[in-house]
Design an enzyme around this catalytic site. Sequence first.
Site, PDB file in Angstrom:
ATOM      1  NE  ARG A 287       5.266  15.445  23.894  1.00  0.00           N
ATOM      2  CZ  ARG A 287       6.056  14.517  23.368  1.00  0.00           C
ATOM      3  NH1 ARG A 287       6.043  14.292  22.061  1.00  0.00           N
ATOM      4  NH2 ARG A 287       6.872  13.837  24.132  1.00  0.00           N
TER       5      ARG A 287
ATOM      6  CE  LYS B 145      -6.876  10.587  -1.089  1.00  0.00           C
ATOM      7  NZ  LYS B 145      -6.813   9.199  -1.584  1.00  0.00           N
TER       8      LYS B 145
ATOM      9  CE  LYS C 235      -9.787  13.015  -8.098  1.00  0.00           C
ATOM     10  NZ  LYS C 235      -9.323  12.618  -6.750  1.00  0.00           N
TER      11      LYS C 235
ATOM     12  CD  GLU D 218     -10.143  10.367 -11.140  1.00  0.00           C
ATOM     13  OE1 GLU D 218      -9.564  10.790 -10.123  1.00  0.00           O
ATOM     14  OE2 GLU D 218     -11.303   9.908 -11.124  1.00  0.00           O
TER      15      GLU D 218
ATOM     16  CG  ASP E 294      -8.235   6.910  -9.952  1.00  0.00           C
ATOM     17  OD1 ASP E 294      -7.347   6.955  -9.080  1.00  0.00           O
ATOM     18  OD2 ASP E 294      -9.434   6.727  -9.692  1.00  0.00           O
TER      19      ASP E 294
END
Length: 285
Positions: free
Chosen positions: A106, A141, A173, A203, A225
């Site tokens: 598994r 992510k 960002k 960004e 973005d």
Amino acid sequence: MSHPSHPPLPDVILEPLVRHALMEDLGSHGDLTTRTVIPPGTRYGASLRAREAGTVSGMQIARLAFRLVDPALDVQVHRPDGTTVSPGDVLMEIAGDAAAILSAERVALNFAGRLSGIATLTAAFVAETAGTRARITCTRKTTPGLRLVEKQAVLHGGGHNHRFSLSDAILIKDNHIAAAGGIPAVLAAVRTQASHMVRVEIEVDRLDQLEEVLAEGGADVVLLDNMDSATLAEAVALNAGRLVLEASGNMALPRVAEVAATGVDYISVGALTHSATVLDLGLDF
């Protein structure tokens, strides 16, 4: 064990991850079912097969899972990481103690199915960029604890890796810009404080912000973005090859070819790791 363009990682790096997964599955008393119904000394052979078409990843890890349970198992990989497969193809053969094979099954399938799903989705995105300069890259992510192997799976699918952690590079960002007081302020801070060995990405979501970055200097890469394709093409023209351009924001497979055609250098896709479907694999005795 891996596609020639992406040599495998040293097993010693992957062993703690695989060992932890085996310990989670085996619990405090081991495989109760197998210990109960399989006579000691029973030997068998098993084949790990693809049940659908895709791109393989996780074979190195699957092999580790079997060998950590029983180093005496004979594990032969027939479809190394990074290769494409069709339904019914034998990816791996395992021979030896039947109980050991069953106990590792598994964990081996969980890793191989999940990582092959990422590689397969990545390959689909990469195919949409054919004939352009654009490269598909992943993001942070990722599944907590699995970033290293999920990013390896992106490579196996023909994609590229973005930074692995917050300490790899500077990525400024929108929230950084807001908190620091604007684009000139953050880029000035980078020039005075960052090591010359560290690359800098910033960004923007508007063309006037890109103009600010180009005028101020201090960045190596600009993340464009959530821009539509027409705006991305304008950004490419405005940049005129000065900085590396990365398109980002809800990139879906049907749109990728259009984005790649704008002339951007990279397209970052969070879906590669957060939305990939497990590739259906099976282990048969």
